[in-house]
Write a protein that holds these residues in place. Structure first.
Motif, PDB file in Angstrom:
ATOM      1  N   ALA A 154       0.820  -1.219   0.000  1.00 26.43           N
ATOM      2  CA  ALA A 154       0.000   0.000   0.000  1.00 26.43           C
ATOM      3  C   ALA A 154       0.852   1.265   0.000  1.00 26.43           C
ATOM      4  N   CYS A 155       2.174   1.126   0.118  1.00 29.68           N
ATOM      5  CA  CYS A 155       3.080   2.276   0.106  1.00 29.68           C
ATOM      6  C   CYS A 155       3.661   2.483  -1.290  1.00 29.68           C
ATOM      7  N   LYS A 177      -5.076  13.382  -4.266  1.00 29.91           N
ATOM      8  CA  LYS A 177      -4.094  13.411  -3.178  1.00 29.91           C
ATOM      9  C   LYS A 177      -4.652  14.186  -1.991  1.00 29.91           C
ATOM     10  N   CYS A 178      -4.275  13.760  -0.779  1.00 29.95           N
ATOM     11  CA  CYS A 178      -4.694  14.507   0.405  1.00 29.95           C
ATOM     12  C   CYS A 178      -3.676  14.301   1.526  1.00 29.95           C
ATOM     13  N   ILE A 179      -3.700  15.227   2.493  1.00 28.62           N
ATOM     14  CA  ILE A 179      -2.823  15.139   3.657  1.00 28.62           C
ATOM     15  C   ILE A 179      -3.692  15.000   4.893  1.00 28.62           C
ATOM     16  N   GLU A 208       0.670  11.669   3.890  1.00 23.60           N
ATOM     17  CA  GLU A 208       0.239  12.067   2.550  1.00 23.60           C
ATOM     18  C   GLU A 208      -0.235  10.827   1.807  1.00 23.60           C
ATOM     19  N   PHE A 209      -1.500  10.858   1.403  1.00 25.20           N
ATOM     20  CA  PHE A 209      -2.095   9.747   0.664  1.00 25.20           C
ATOM     21  C   PHE A 209      -2.350  10.163  -0.785  1.00 25.20           C
ATOM     22  N   TRP A 267       0.089   5.134   0.475  1.00 21.11           N
ATOM     23  CA  TRP A 267       0.851   5.933   1.429  1.00 21.11           C
ATOM     24  C   TRP A 267       2.061   6.525   0.699  1.00 21.11           C
ATOM     25  N   GLU A 268       2.138   7.858   0.663  1.00 19.96           N
ATOM     26  CA  GLU A 268       3.237   8.532  -0.034  1.00 19.96           C
ATOM     27  C   GLU A 268       4.317   9.009   0.938  1.00 19.96           C
TER      28      GLU A 268
END
Length: 427
Positions: free
Chosen positions: A319-320, A371-373, A394-395, A405-406
């Motif tokens: 997931a990363c 994208k979102c934080i 950060e996703f 997961w970023e």
């Protein structure tokens, strides 16, 4: 109100709960019922609902309780038996409520003068003496007589007050316009004026302090199973036919979950009680669920409770993003995938210890297409030591509705109990 910055529409649910012996079970030394509630709230409700704590404690003693118990941060905190209201993590006071209570029918000095005539009364510590609350301990069995006589004396002096006798040992004097019920009515009017009236409100309590909460029209209520006799007597005499008020068969926070289920107010299965939660697919519309899922896995891994933990580690690594980075609170950065892979060597290293992990205030702070934080406090407790990191994740999203997961960045929270062992912090 500060909470309006978070709400995009009227909240589906607002929970208004007393703390001691309602949200917090002082007989549950592992805080299991509270942790169950916490994970459910952050998973299913935090993003669009409101959590309000309404307590007889002063702000000082409320902060002490937060150091002792794994309490979530409420959107609104009502303290001192409904005479003080504050908002958010910083507890910004509601000055309009203060002004509401500042009338010529309230005078602390007169209250102190008249109560000094009663040898049955002993002033509580200074922390519990507030601008609009005077608090005493009272001799056992003297509550009814003292309340009646004191009411008469204060009325003769031109005051209009409430005298609240609770737990058989406490007596509080507050302005007539104060109290938990009045504070709730005030908040409901304030939310309505902002176009944010809750779809449903659930009031939760255990003592006579909380009776007013159950008298507000259109509010659901739960008296937890361990409620005091004074409250049960009030219910028999005043609210026996109120179909919106129940007496739960479960204690404290578990009784609150039971009431949510009884009134059909929303999800009630806590992630801590779901055998399938760790296997669930991430919901791109609910980042809190992914955060709760990861840290519940992390807790159970370190407690040695997951048999096929390698499978979950592989899943979380997948997931990363391949270039995802983890910034450690002590400084330095490394591959997020490598950090998760290294969890293998910590399997069971907290087995047999009181080790708990919970997250608080999971919220989206920035969002652009794709994208979102997300920001939250991640807490970790082993025996009597607590640590907390303010965490931002950060996703991004990819096909099939999956979250990626970023980046994870953590900094020590000022609420953390720092010591030389904080190098042991993993993620």
């Amino acid at each position: 109100m500060l909470i309006m910055e978070r709400l995009k529409s009227p909240p589906p649910l607002m929970i208004v709960s007393d703390l001691d012996h309602t949200m917090v079970d002082h007989q549950d030394h592992d805080n299991l019922s509270l942790l169950r509630f916490n994970s459910l709230w952050e998973d299913a409700y935090r993003r669009d609902s409101l959590l309000v704590f309404s307590t007889a404690r002063s702000p000082i003693l409320y902060k002490e309780l937060r150091k002792e118990k794994p309490l979530l941060t409420p959107d609104i905190i009502v303290t001192s038996i409904g005479t003080e209201i504050a908002f958010g993590n910083s507890m910004v006071p509601d000055h309009s409520w203060v002004e509401t209570l500042n009338t010529d029918k309230w005078n602390r000095e007169i209250v102190l003068e008249e109560t000094s005539k009663f040898p049955e009364l002993t002033l509580q510590p200074k922390t519990e003496q507030r601008l609009h609350k005077v608090s005493f301990y009272i001799d056992e069995g003297k509550g009814e007589a003292v309340t009646k006589e004191l009411s008469h004396l204060l009325e003769k002096r031109g005051l209009d007050v409430k005298i609240i006798h609770s737990w058989g040992m406490n007596l509080d004097v507050i302005p007539r316009g104060g109290g938990k019920g009045e504070a709730l009515e005030y908040l409901l009017k304030k939310l309505k004026a902002e176009g944010m009236s809750p779809v449903n409100t659930l009031a939760c309590g255990d003592s006579e302090h909380d009776a007013e909460l159950f008298s507000i029209p259109d509010v659901h209520g739960v008296m937890v199973s361990n409620s005091q006799e004074e409250l049960l007597k009030w219910h028999t005499e005043n609210a026996l036919n109120n179909s919106k008020l129940i007496h739960s068969s479960e204690r404290c926070a578990d009784g609150i979950l039971q009431a949510i289920d009884y009134f059909k107010l929303g999800p009630t299965l806590s992630p801590r009680d779901s055998s399938e939660f760790l296997n669930g697919k991430a919901d791109i519309a609910n980042h809190g669920q992914e955060v709760v899922r990861f840290y519940l896995f992390y807790e159970r891994l370190r407690r040695g409770e997951i048999k096929k933990y390698e499978t979950y580690i592989a899943s979380f690594k997948e997931a990363c993003h391949q270039d995802a980075v983890f910034f450690h609170p002590a400084g330095g950065e490394k591959s997020l995938r490598d950090t998760i892979d290294e969890l293998k060597k910590y399997n069971g290293n907290r087995s047999g210890k009181k080790f708990w992990v919970w997250v608080d205030q999971v919220r989206v702070i920035d969002k652009i297409p794709g994208k979102c934080i997300v920001k939250f406090d991640k807490w970790e407790q082993c025996e009597d030591e607590r640590k907390c990191c303010t965490t931002t994740v950060e996703f991004s999203s990819k096909g099939g509705g999956c979250l990626v997961w970023e980046q994870v960045k953590q900094i020590w929270s000022e609420k953390s109990e720092l010591n030389d062992e904080n190098s042991c912090w993993i993620i």
